[in-house]
Design a protein around this motif. Structure first.
Motif, PDB file in Angstrom:
ATOM      1  N   VAL A 185       1.072  -0.589   0.058  1.00 57.39           N
ATOM      2  CA  VAL A 185       0.144  -0.240  -0.114  1.00 57.39           C
ATOM      3  C   VAL A 185       1.300   1.394  -0.034  1.00 57.39           C
ATOM      4  N   HIS A 186       0.661   1.921  -1.185  1.00 61.00           N
ATOM      5  CA  HIS A 186       1.385   3.416  -0.884  1.00 61.00           C
ATOM      6  C   HIS A 186       0.724   4.734  -0.855  1.00 61.00           C
ATOM      7  N   SER A 196       5.270   2.780  -7.729  1.00 59.26           N
ATOM      8  CA  SER A 196       6.367   2.679  -6.839  1.00 59.26           C
ATOM      9  C   SER A 196       7.086   1.647  -6.336  1.00 59.26           C
ATOM     10  N   PHE A 197       6.761   0.345  -6.639  1.00 62.81           N
ATOM     11  CA  PHE A 197       6.297  -0.740  -5.819  1.00 62.81           C
ATOM     12  C   PHE A 197       8.194  -1.807  -6.666  1.00 62.81           C
ATOM     13  N   ALA A 198       7.094  -0.944  -8.041  1.00 59.85           N
ATOM     14  CA  ALA A 198       8.139  -1.943  -9.245  1.00 59.85           C
ATOM     15  C   ALA A 198       9.629  -2.833  -8.580  1.00 59.85           C
ATOM     16  N   HIS A 220       3.984   2.301   3.319  1.00 53.86           N
ATOM     17  CA  HIS A 220       4.730   3.315   3.471  1.00 53.86           C
ATOM     18  C   HIS A 220       4.005   4.439   3.564  1.00 53.86           C
ATOM     19  N   SER A 221       4.163   5.063   4.920  1.00 54.62           N
ATOM     20  CA  SER A 221       4.326   6.807   4.849  1.00 54.62           C
ATOM     21  C   SER A 221       2.912   7.209   4.968  1.00 54.62           C
ATOM     22  N   TRP A 247      14.540   2.726   0.183  1.00 54.19           N
ATOM     23  CA  TRP A 247      14.088   1.392  -0.099  1.00 54.19           C
ATOM     24  C   TRP A 247      13.167   0.494  -1.529  1.00 54.19           C
ATOM     25  N   LEU A 248      12.748   1.842  -1.971  1.00 51.40           N
ATOM     26  CA  LEU A 248      11.619   1.655  -2.763  1.00 51.40           C
ATOM     27  C   LEU A 248      12.502   1.701  -4.233  1.00 51.40           C
ATOM     28  N   VAL A 249      13.508   3.089  -4.491  1.00 46.94           N
ATOM     29  CA  VAL A 249      14.525   3.091  -5.603  1.00 46.94           C
ATOM     30  C   VAL A 249      16.013   1.710  -4.968  1.00 46.94           C
TER      31      VAL A 249
END
Length: 284
Positions: free
Chosen positions: A10-11, A19-21, A98-99, A267-269
């Protein structure tokens, strides 16, 4: 893989499933299923007005309607519950937020705890003692720089019925402020690439006291909090405060606390460490 858990991702605010790719790729390589959810009005449901393109027409953009107007926290909950119900047919589920996505995850856990085998907050909002808006008045948030959002806010939120931010700004000061808040440890190219995955609009509903963590429902789910040590938008002091409040609420089911180095977005990048952490949770 029937008994292997599925990660439901969940973004956060202004973000989407895209974002999660990189994280999903790393989870897949490790043999784990995942599904990234677009909350209502996000992803391909988002509004990208022509006035948001280049050259921008900020006056027109300030008046353009957006699809996310009227979307509520209850709508977010319904979307995630629908995904969890489907995923649960294949085995356990691990809900990862996240966030701002933590607000939705908490409300989902309050409503349907039986659908979640573990809930994981990655530097995410987990309101316990206060409503989310009230945490912003606390000392732990005193040094958070909201200048970029203030400088790039488009239109009147009360009139538009949504928050609209110009992430396509070329203002060096605003870009520098965004980078400090979210991605100080990314390269400029990585930062701008991520910024260009953001959508301009976000909904206004962040819930009420009824949507805070509830001990009888949310409190019975095994839960992990992943602290991000370099997060300048949701500082470690705020993360730690929510962990303490949650552990006081459910002392017999405290947070399993993990820590990752890096900013709000790193952490997503660069998801290798996060994927390893999540994979470890899936097998224990």
């Amino acid at each position: 893989m029937q008994n292997s858990p599925t990660f439901i991702l969940v973004h956060g605010a202004f973000a989407n499933s895209f974002s999660f790719a990189p994280l999903q790729a790393e989870l897949a390589i490790r043999g784990h299923r995942s599904a990234a959810v677009d909350l209502p009005g996000h992803g391909f449901e988002a509004t990208f007005p022509a006035a948001y393109q280049a050259p921008q027409d900020l006056e027109a953009l300030a008046a353009e309607p957006g699809n996310i107007k009227g979307v509520t926290l209850a709508d977010n909950v319904a979307r995630v519950v629908q995904v969890l119900e489907r995923a649960k047919r294949n085995g356990p589920t691990i809900l990862v937020a996240h966030s701002r996505g933590g607000i939705t995850a908490t409300a989902v856990a309050n409503a349907r705890p039986e659908l979640i085998d573990r809930i994981v907050y990655v530097s995410a909002w987990c309101p316990v003692d206060l409503d989310v808006g009230d945490y912003y008045t606390q000392p732990e948030m005193a040094n958070v720089d909201a200048g970029a959002f203030a400088a790039t806010l488009i239109g009147n939120p009360a009139e538009l019925g949504l928050l609209r931010t110009n992430f396509r700004t070329a203002d060096p000061a605003a870009l520098a402020s965004f980078k400090r808040a979210f991605a100080a440890d990314l390269t400029d190219d990585e930062f701008r690439t991520f910024l260009n995955t953001f959508q301009p609009d976000e909904n206004l509903d962040v819930g009420t006291s009824a949507d805070r963590a509830q001990s009888a429902t949310w409190g019975r789910i095994p839960k992990t909090y992943v602290r991000l040590t370099g997060d300048a938008s949701l500082p470690p002091a705020v993360q730690d405060r929510m962990i303490r409040e949650a552990d006081t609420l459910t002392p017999d089911n405290p947070f399993d606390v993990r820590t990752l180095e890096g900013s709000h977005l790193r952490w997503l990048v660069h998801p290798d460490s996060a994927a390893e952490l999540l994979a470890n949770l899936a097998t224990h």
